[in-house]
Design an enzyme around this catalytic site. Structure first.
Site, short mmCIF file in Angstrom:
data_model
loop_
_atom_site.label_atom_id
_atom_site.label_comp_id
_atom_site.label_asym_id
_atom_site.label_seq_id
_atom_site.Cartn_x
_atom_site.Cartn_y
_atom_site.Cartn_z
N GLY A 10 46.09 45.60 33.43
CA GLY A 10 44.69 45.29 33.18
C GLY A 10 43.77 46.37 33.73
N LEU A 12 41.38 46.38 36.14
CA LEU A 12 41.23 46.53 37.58
C LEU A 12 42.54 46.87 38.28
CD1 LEU A 12 39.49 46.45 40.07
CD2 LEU A 12 39.79 43.97 40.18
N ALA A 60 45.01 37.88 36.05
CA ALA A 60 44.22 36.67 35.81
C ALA A 60 44.13 36.38 34.32
CB ALA A 60 42.81 36.82 36.38
N THR A 62 41.39 35.76 31.74
CA THR A 62 39.97 36.09 31.80
C THR A 62 39.19 35.83 30.53
OG1 THR A 62 40.48 38.39 31.20
CG2 THR A 62 40.36 37.88 33.56
N THR A 101 34.97 35.40 40.64
CA THR A 101 33.92 35.63 39.64
C THR A 101 32.60 34.97 40.02
OG1 THR A 101 33.32 35.13 37.33
CG2 THR A 101 34.81 33.60 38.40
N TYR A 125 37.00 28.42 32.86
CA TYR A 125 37.37 29.64 33.58
C TYR A 125 36.79 29.64 35.00
CZ TYR A 125 37.14 34.55 35.00
OH TYR A 125 37.23 35.72 35.71
N LYS A 129 38.80 29.53 38.74
CA LYS A 129 38.63 30.52 39.80
C LYS A 129 38.15 29.85 41.10
CE LYS A 129 39.66 34.67 38.23
NZ LYS A 129 40.57 35.58 38.94
#
Length: 281
Positions: A10, A12, A60, A62, A101, A125, A129
């Site tokens: 991903g 990040l 994750a 996302t 987030t 979502y 989180k």
């Protein structure tokens, strides 16, 4: 110290692994080929074999809109996957950094959310989180929770890459004007996470690029900096219905970074300019 980075395919995770390697910090990266995050046995086996001293958890689910119809999958990855990692980290006495987030907040008012403000997510979502954050705080003492917003980076799709694509295909693009926050360049964020993981300054942090804008303002800046002629048409959220309810105020206070002595990320326009240069190089 050996650092495990999850989600290296991903945006990040890719940047964090590169940053650790450039700094000469021993690290290993993992994706689904290495272990299945939602499978506790698979997770435990991998971690007990590699025995990291620290984990930067970037993997994750996302897709905010799709999560509304894929709640079970979203929770399996974001909640149970995080629980599996946290339990393994506890067994190894390893510290863990979790990426969260701004969607844990309801997005009310026009103020900046502090790390201590009550969470009340509006969509599946965000709930996943928030629940993962609670698990981390329950299971571990050595944890970092870093809340970000509107991430964008070279290795993957994001709002800015979508705007660039649409800007080449359309004359006009309708973009919401009443959702305000700050984008987060994953290359800048990776530097902060690498600074953070070598410390014991545990706790909850907010980390986005400096400054705030609406999605319409961000899209307009993308068109201008990329030299694209597409016209951005600002619209209200109710004119662009989506499966997931999104907070209108995603302003995050960076006081937590200041108190811990961490550097804030550069201003978002500067980050956007560097990102556009990076992807066009």
């Amino acid at each position: 110290m050996l650092v495990l980075v999850t989600g290296i395919t991903g945006q990040l995770g890719y940047e964090v692994l590169n940053c650790l390697q450039k700094r000469g910090i021993p690290c290993i990266g993992a994706g689904r080929k290495e272990f299945e995050l939602t499978d506790r046995t698979s997770t435990e086996k991998f971690l007990m074999r590699t025995r990291p001293d620290a984990i930067i958890h970037c993997a994750a689910y996302t897709n905010v809109n799709l999560a509304e119809s894929e709640e079970a999958l979203c929770r399996a990855v974001n909640v149970e996957g995080t629980r599996n990692l946290a339990m393994a980290a506890k067994a190894l006495n390893a510290k863990m950094l979790f990426i969260s987030t701004e969607y844990v907040f309801p997005g009310e008012g026009e103020g900046y959310y502090e790390t201590t403000d009550a969470t009340r997510p509006l969509n599946v979502y965000g709930i996943s989180k928030r629940d993962a954050e609670l698990i981390l705080m329950e299971v571990l003492e050595q944890y970092f929770i870093v809340r970000i917003s509107c991430g964008f980076g070279k290795n993957g799709n994001n709002f800015i890459s979508t705007m660039l694509k649409l800007g080449r295909e359309r004359e006009e693009i309708r973009v919401v004007r009443d959702q305000i926050g700050s984008p987060t360049y994953t290359r800048d964020l990776a530097e902060l996470l690498c600074d953070m993981i070598v410390t014991k300054k545990y706790g909850i942090y907010h980390a986005t690029n400096e400054g705030v804008c609406s999605f319409a303002e961000l899209a307009q800046e993308v068109m201008q900096k990329a030299g694209l002629p597409a016209k951005i048409i600002p619209i209200a959220s109710h004119e662009y219905p989506s499966p997931a309810v999104r907070p209108k105020n995603s302003r995050l206070s960076k006081a937590s970074l200041d108190r811990a002595g961490f550097c804030r990320l550069p201003e978002w326009r500067d980050a956007l300019e560097r990102y556009l240069a990076e992807i066009s190089a």
